[in-house]
Enzyme design. Structure first.
Site, PDB file in Angstrom:
ATOM      1  N   GLY A  16       5.329  -3.666 -11.086  1.00  0.00           N
ATOM      2  CA  GLY A  16       4.517  -3.978  -9.905  1.00  0.00           C
ATOM      3  C   GLY A  16       3.815  -5.313 -10.062  1.00  0.00           C
ATOM      4  N   GLY A  85      14.725  -2.344 -12.679  1.00  0.00           N
ATOM      5  CA  GLY A  85      15.699  -3.176 -13.389  1.00  0.00           C
ATOM      6  C   GLY A  85      15.517  -3.117 -14.898  1.00  0.00           C
ATOM      7  N   GLY A 127       5.492  -0.547 -19.070  1.00  0.00           N
ATOM      8  CA  GLY A 127       6.954  -0.441 -19.017  1.00  0.00           C
ATOM      9  C   GLY A 127       7.619  -1.739 -19.420  1.00  0.00           C
ATOM     10  CG  ASP A 150      -2.096   0.769 -12.807  1.00  0.00           C
ATOM     11  OD1 ASP A 150      -2.498   0.570 -11.652  1.00  0.00           O
ATOM     12  OD2 ASP A 150      -0.923   1.095 -13.080  1.00  0.00           O
ATOM     13  NE  ARG A 185     -15.100  11.001  11.370  1.00  0.00           N
ATOM     14  CZ  ARG A 185     -14.612  10.078  12.195  1.00  0.00           C
ATOM     15  NH1 ARG A 185     -14.558   8.810  11.827  1.00  0.00           N
ATOM     16  NH2 ARG A 185     -14.177  10.417  13.385  1.00  0.00           N
TER      17      ARG A 185
HETATM   18  O1  F6P Z   1       1.257  -0.021 -11.985  1.00  0.00           O
HETATM   19  C1  F6P Z   1       0.770  -0.651 -10.856  1.00  0.00           C
HETATM   20  C2  F6P Z   1       0.927   0.225  -9.649  1.00  0.00           C
HETATM   21  O2  F6P Z   1       0.392  -0.458  -8.552  1.00  0.00           O
HETATM   22  C3  F6P Z   1       0.320   1.623  -9.799  1.00  0.00           C
HETATM   23  O3  F6P Z   1      -1.064   1.619  -9.643  1.00  0.00           O
HETATM   24  C4  F6P Z   1       1.086   2.397  -8.756  1.00  0.00           C
HETATM   25  O4  F6P Z   1       1.186   3.775  -9.055  1.00  0.00           O
HETATM   26  C5  F6P Z   1       2.446   1.772  -8.821  1.00  0.00           C
HETATM   27  O5  F6P Z   1       2.297   0.482  -9.370  1.00  0.00           O
HETATM   28  C6  F6P Z   1       3.131   1.683  -7.480  1.00  0.00           C
HETATM   29  O6  F6P Z   1       4.321   1.012  -7.650  1.00  0.00           O
HETATM   30  P1  F6P Z   1       5.393   0.729  -6.496  1.00  0.00           P
HETATM   31  O7  F6P Z   1       5.476  -0.760  -6.426  1.00  0.00           O
HETATM   32  O8  F6P Z   1       6.653   1.341  -6.999  1.00  0.00           O
HETATM   33  O9  F6P Z   1       4.907   1.333  -5.240  1.00  0.00           O
END
Ligand code: F6P
Length: 369
Positions: A16, A85, A127, A150, A185
């Site tokens: 990500g 990938g 990863g 994260d 709310r």
């Molecule tokens: O690891 C970063 C992150 O944004 C996480 O917080 C989230 O669970 C994941 O990537 C979402 O990834 P994708 O791009 O597959 O939606």
């Protein structure tokens, strides 16, 4: 390989995206060019090398001074990225049309050699840096740079991208207070973070949430509901609950949307679950807001820009010093190098006795425990 032999290095971005990727790229390129090294960027993780046929314009981008000019403040990544990938588990079509995960690392290392690439600076989260570690073990010269909103990478106090995500989410929650108050709310805000509660915890405390639900502390929804009700008896007639996407009830599981071959499972639905349950338990109108990918967008904060530039320059210094198989890491006030293996062997979760959790409890914020 002696650092003096480095002539051409590659940079890639995997997983990500996170604000600050382009700032790291610029720092790596400028520092490397100043040492007389050539720089190339690999498109979309490793796909530029593994699937060159997908790129009529070439799987490698020549990274010149001009190419990285003005990108420090830019979100995203000029190289592109991918979540599917992984060269060690590449989704591949088998006989009979059945997909399977294939180890293409030997092919990848051969492609580095064929393209005259002497070293790699890999920008990624757990990863991608796990892959970088495996490539380093197989003989590729690699330096890792810790990226992820994260903040769940071990051996660095913080990853770049985290501060931007937390700052933006805090602003969003600030904005929810007035509308939640106007309508009396419960507003439930789901934030990303995978299996760690760093984002939810920091946002929840900074934006004065009434409850924060994180994966590290499985919640009892009845305790969350009674904590909110207790506050209403003291005059506050609305509530803000920040929920990490990986939060789960005691005895329950993480909310998963899907699990596809060759990629991490997709999380989602934790906020909706909490919203439904709180509405039922309190009788109060409850609404869910999912901030999702908004946390990954936009320009990096000053903190993230500076950290990214420091990390990028430090990665090049590591290569120049003849290092490999390490990740640059923030150990304030210094940037240091830690073995990739150590940084990726366990996830950094929120310690239950950390000062921010203690502060939250002192402020009366419920964790549903
Ligand atoms: O690891 C970063 C992150 O944004 C996480 O917080 C989230 O669970 C994941 O990537 C979402 O990834 P994708 O791009 O597959 O939606």
């Amino acid at each position: 390989m002696n650092a003096k032999n480095i002539k051409r290095i590659a940079i890639n971005t995997g997983g990500g995206d996170a604000p600050g990727l382009n700032a790291v790229i610029r720092a790596v390129v400028v520092s490397a060019l100043r040492r007389g090294w050539e720089c190339v960027g690999i498109r979309d993780g490793y796909n530029g090398l593994l699937m060159p046929e997908l790129y009529p314009e070439g799987g490698l981008i020549s990274l010149t001074r001009a190419k990285v000019r003005g990108i420090t403040a830019l979100g995203g990544t000029i190289l592109g990225t991918t979540n599917s990938g992984n060269p060690l588990k590449y989704p591949t079509m088998g006989r009979g049309g059945k997909m399977y995960e294939k180890d293409r690392s030997a092919e990848l290392i051969a492609a580095f050699k064929r393209n005259g690439i002497d070293a790699l600076v890999a920008l990624g989260g757990d990863g991608s840096l796990g892959i970088a570690n495996a490539l380093a073990q197989k003989g590729l010269r690699v330096i890792g740079v810790p990226k992820t909103i994260d903040n769940d990478l071990d051996r660095t106090v913080v990853t770049f991208g985290f501060d931007t995500a937390v700052s933006f989410a805090t602003e969003c929650v600030d904005r929810l207070h007035s509308t939640a108050d106007a309508h009396r709310r419960i507003m439930v805000v789901e934030v990303m973070g995978r299996y760690a509660g760093w984002i939810a915890m920091n946002v929840g405390v900074s934006a004065s949430a009434d409850a924060i639900l994180i994966p590290e502390i499985p919640y009892n929804i009845k305790k969350v509901a009674s904590a909110l009700k207790e506050r209403w008896t003291h005059g506050k007639k609305y509530s803000i609950v920040v929920v990490a996407e990986g939060a789960m009830p005691v005895g329950g599981t993480v909310s998963v949307i899907s699990k596809e071959l060759g990629r991490a499972e997709k999380l989602g639905g934790a906020g909706e679950r909490v919203t439904r349950d709180l509405a039922a338990l309190t009788g109060k109108e409850s609404r869910a807001v999912v901030l999702g990918h908004l946390l990954r967008g936009g320009s990096p904060t000053t903190f993230d820009r500076l950290l990214s530039l420091r990390f990028g320059a430090a990665a090049v210094r590591a290569l120049a010093a003849g290092r490999s198989g390490v990740m640059v890491a923030l150990d304030p006030p210094a940037v240091r190098y830690v073995p990739l293996k150590q940084a990726t062997s366990r996830m950094k979760t929120v310690p239950l006795d950390c000062d921010t959790i203690v502060t939250a409890r002192d402020l009366g914020i419920s964790f549903g425990d």
